[in-house]
Design a protein around this motif. Structure first.
Motif, mmCIF file in Angstrom:
data_model
loop_
_atom_site.group_PDB
_atom_site.id
_atom_site.type_symbol
_atom_site.label_atom_id
_atom_site.label_comp_id
_atom_site.label_asym_id
_atom_site.label_seq_id
_atom_site.Cartn_x
_atom_site.Cartn_y
_atom_site.Cartn_z
ATOM 1 N N THR A 126 28.713 31.658 -44.182
ATOM 2 C CA THR A 126 28.692 30.381 -44.863
ATOM 3 C C THR A 126 27.598 29.995 -45.430
ATOM 4 N N GLY A 127 26.730 28.853 -46.232
ATOM 5 C CA GLY A 127 25.456 28.874 -46.456
ATOM 6 C C GLY A 127 24.795 28.111 -44.802
ATOM 7 N N ARG A 128 25.537 28.410 -43.793
ATOM 8 C CA ARG A 128 24.404 27.928 -42.756
ATOM 9 C C ARG A 128 24.321 29.244 -41.654
ATOM 10 N N THR A 129 25.190 30.700 -42.238
ATOM 11 C CA THR A 129 25.020 32.043 -41.386
ATOM 12 C C THR A 129 23.671 32.162 -41.760
ATOM 13 N N ARG A 130 22.684 32.784 -40.189
ATOM 14 C CA ARG A 130 21.531 33.057 -40.304
ATOM 15 C C ARG A 130 21.251 34.866 -39.368
ATOM 16 N N LEU A 131 22.614 34.683 -39.269
ATOM 17 C CA LEU A 131 22.124 36.419 -38.932
ATOM 18 C C LEU A 131 24.167 37.179 -38.928
ATOM 19 N N ILE A 132 24.448 38.199 -38.948
ATOM 20 C CA ILE A 132 24.765 38.585 -38.438
ATOM 21 C C ILE A 132 24.945 39.200 -37.084
ATOM 22 N N LEU A 133 25.212 39.296 -36.418
ATOM 23 C CA LEU A 133 24.875 40.405 -34.493
ATOM 24 C C LEU A 133 26.170 41.265 -34.520
ATOM 25 N N LEU A 134 25.536 42.345 -34.711
ATOM 26 C CA LEU A 134 26.384 43.984 -34.661
ATOM 27 C C LEU A 134 26.551 44.741 -33.564
ATOM 28 N N ASN A 135 27.100 45.504 -32.428
ATOM 29 C CA ASN A 135 26.923 46.439 -31.296
ATOM 30 C C ASN A 135 28.245 47.619 -31.951
ATOM 31 N N PRO B 181 36.316 40.907 -29.592
ATOM 32 C CA PRO B 181 35.164 40.665 -28.255
ATOM 33 C C PRO B 181 34.333 41.034 -28.180
ATOM 34 N N TYR B 182 33.062 40.222 -27.593
ATOM 35 C CA TYR B 182 31.903 40.451 -27.530
ATOM 36 C C TYR B 182 31.219 40.717 -26.049
ATOM 37 N N TYR B 183 30.210 41.468 -25.811
ATOM 38 C CA TYR B 183 29.377 42.117 -24.610
ATOM 39 C C TYR B 183 29.381 40.278 -24.208
ATOM 40 N N ASP B 184 29.426 40.114 -23.355
ATOM 41 C CA ASP B 184 29.620 38.511 -22.382
ATOM 42 C C ASP B 184 27.609 38.116 -22.461
ATOM 43 N N SER B 185 26.457 38.808 -23.084
ATOM 44 C CA SER B 185 25.673 38.103 -23.604
ATOM 45 C C SER B 185 25.058 37.411 -24.716
ATOM 46 N N TYR B 186 26.358 37.352 -24.704
ATOM 47 C CA TYR B 186 26.153 37.003 -26.783
ATOM 48 C C TYR B 186 26.275 35.563 -27.414
ATOM 49 N N ALA B 187 26.996 35.415 -26.554
ATOM 50 C CA ALA B 187 27.601 33.934 -26.111
ATOM 51 C C ALA B 187 26.747 32.699 -26.107
ATOM 52 N N ALA B 188 26.438 33.109 -24.696
ATOM 53 C CA ALA B 188 24.820 32.865 -23.880
ATOM 54 C C ALA B 188 23.801 32.676 -24.936
ATOM 55 N N CYS B 189 23.326 33.605 -25.713
ATOM 56 C CA CYS B 189 22.485 33.393 -25.835
ATOM 57 C C CYS B 189 22.181 32.772 -27.100
ATOM 58 N N ILE B 190 23.699 33.016 -27.611
ATOM 59 C CA ILE B 190 23.010 32.130 -29.607
ATOM 60 C C ILE B 190 23.344 30.596 -28.742
ATOM 61 N N ALA B 191 23.892 30.957 -27.896
ATOM 62 C CA ALA B 191 24.278 28.909 -26.920
ATOM 63 C C ALA B 191 22.548 28.396 -27.023
ATOM 64 N N MET B 192 22.007 29.555 -26.110
ATOM 65 C CA MET B 192 20.737 29.206 -26.070
ATOM 66 C C MET B 192 19.323 28.751 -26.503
ATOM 67 N N ALA B 193 20.202 30.050 -27.906
ATOM 68 C CA ALA B 193 19.164 28.901 -29.269
ATOM 69 C C ALA B 193 19.651 28.010 -30.302
ATOM 70 N N MET C 251 31.510 32.147 -18.816
ATOM 71 C CA MET C 251 33.384 32.697 -18.138
ATOM 72 C C MET C 251 32.983 34.131 -17.622
ATOM 73 N N GLY C 252 32.730 34.874 -18.644
ATOM 74 C CA GLY C 252 32.059 35.898 -18.153
ATOM 75 C C GLY C 252 31.458 36.829 -16.929
ATOM 76 N N THR C 253 30.191 36.093 -16.989
ATOM 77 C CA THR C 253 29.907 36.131 -15.265
ATOM 78 C C THR C 253 30.176 35.691 -14.457
ATOM 79 N N THR C 254 31.541 34.443 -14.826
ATOM 80 C CA THR C 254 32.270 34.481 -13.254
ATOM 81 C C THR C 254 33.515 34.902 -12.911
ATOM 82 N N ILE C 255 33.835 36.060 -13.914
ATOM 83 C CA ILE C 255 34.788 36.765 -13.653
ATOM 84 C C ILE C 255 34.203 38.730 -13.390
ATOM 85 N N PHE C 256 32.835 38.920 -13.683
ATOM 86 C CA PHE C 256 32.437 39.415 -13.069
ATOM 87 C C PHE C 256 32.284 39.508 -11.653
#
Ligand SMILES: Cc1ncc(COP(=O)(O)O)c(C=O)c1O
Length: 375
Positions: free
Chosen positions: A148-157, A110-122, A1-6
């Motif tokens: 949770t037990g499934r958390t791999r990483l924290i993504l900070l900005n 809120p996060y920079y829009d590439s984060y959601a896309a990259c997490i999804a790609m992974a 959605m981010g890309t569409t709106i930009f």
């Protein structure tokens, strides 16, 4: 959605002749001597062919020297620094390398829009922890509860786009404690590290126990006002850098050869360069922020980045997406609705983001135009 709106907003800006305070790029280029260094490199045949996979040695050394000079962090330029196609590729490669399908990635929204896309790609699942106005300070208890037990990483900005919040040392220490306790990696996007107007930028990698579990990402775009060059970098342990490089190899392999020489020079600029950049942007922040407040917006002044978040409710408005779609026609200005940066869009429904990395006369023109909203 981010890309569409930009895309929609940029097209609207062009079509309507609007002042574009949407996408974050400066309207003046960075230092001439840095531009000249890029031109010289091209003409001297430096970097015109594929540069080395990890980046040219001069730039890797300059990145390591920069981390030492500003933060006292030591990285081996040969094994612990990787040059990327902007921070965008660094984030993508880090997430593709480190996140396995089903892993959870916790990030503040809120996060920079590439984060959601990259997490999804992974193939990962994002777990947002919401930052709320007026200060957008992190809710550390909510962060802890999100792991949770499934958390791999924290993504900070930090400094944080879009809110301008800068994580404080004690907040970073709490996040570091959590990462150590739960054995998590941290990927930290610090592209606005030199754009801090109150407080200081503290890299989380500099805190105890964090160097070995942190992938730090930054780039030349914001610090040197050459966003089109797309030169970024990663600093981390050799093991983590190798993992990120393995993914990067199949994204771009290499990029921007001659620009790498120029950025190596930029990173060595004197402290006065960085102070002047900051002071100039602080003035612009105050100009736009003060003007928006005078017009009736509720302004949340940012401590860093070149974005201001404002709430539109005092103007009698209730929906940022609708407001931003109408703004070019109503006032000839483009802004971005903050809702696009949230999973939980309701949390950002009445906020809009303006960038202030434009010449003062452009900011003043935008404010003059926005005064049409009052009529
Ligand atoms: C938080 C954040 N990270 C990364 C980037 C992209 O950086 P680069 O242009 O170096 O890819 C941006 C650009 O807007 C940003 O705001």
């Amino acid at each position: 959605m981010g890309t569409t709106i930009f895309a929609e907003m940029s097209a609207l800006a062009v079509r309507t002749g609007s002042v574009n305070l949407g996408q974050g790029f400066p309207d003046t280029d960075g230092p001439r001597q840095v531009a000249q260094a890029a031109a010289d490199a091209i003409m001297a045949g430096r970097g015109n062919q594929y540069p080395p996979g990890p980046g040219i040695p001069e730039l890797r050394e300059a990145v390591a020297a920069h981390q030492r000079r500003f933060y006292g962090l030591d990285y081996d330029p040969d094994t612990e620094v990787l040059v990327t196609a902007g921070a965008t590729e660094a984030i993508a490669a880090a997430l593709l390398a480190l996140v396995e399908p089903g892993d959870e990635v916790v990030a503040f929204e809120p996060y920079y829009d590439s984060y959601a896309a990259c997490i999804a790609m992974a193939g990962g699942a994002r777990v947002p922890v919401t930052l709320r106005p007026p200060g957008f300070r992190p809710d550390l208890a909510a962060l802890r509860a999100a792991v949770t037990g499934r958390t791999r990483l924290i993504l900070l900005n930090s400094p944080h786009n879009p809110t301008g919040m800068v994580l404080r040392r004690e907040e970073l220490a709490a996040i570091a404690d959590l990462a150590v306790e739960r054995d998590l990696l941290v990927v930290t996007d610090e592209v606005y590290e030199h754009l801090v107007y109150a407080g200081e930028h503290v890299p989380i990698a500099s805190l105890p126990g964090m160097r070995e579990r942190t992938v730090t990402v930054s780039s030349a775009g914001k610090a040197f006002s050459f966003t089109g060059w797309k030169i970024g970098w990663v600093t981390a342990t050799a093991e983590l850098v190798t993992a990120v490089r393995t993914a990067k190899q199949f994204l771009t392999y290499v990029s921007g050869g001659p620009f790498q020489y120029a950025v190596a020079e930029a990173l060595r600029l004197p402290g006065s360069y960085f102070a002047d950049l900051r002071d100039d942007l602080r003035g612009k922040r105050d100009l736009l922020g003060g003007g928006l407040a005078d017009l009736g917006f509720e302004v949340y002044p940012p401590d860093g980045t070149y974005f201001i978040t404002a709430d539109i409710r005092p103007l009698g408005e209730a929906d940022g997406i609708e407001f931003c779609r109408e703004l070019p026609r109503r006032a000839g200005v483009v802004a971005i609705p903050s809702a696009v940066f949230y999973d939980n869009a309701e949390a950002g429904r009445t906020q809009v983001r303006f960038t202030f990395c434009k010449r003062p006369e452009v900011l003043k023109e935008a404010l003059t135009r926005l005064s049409a909203l009052r009529r």
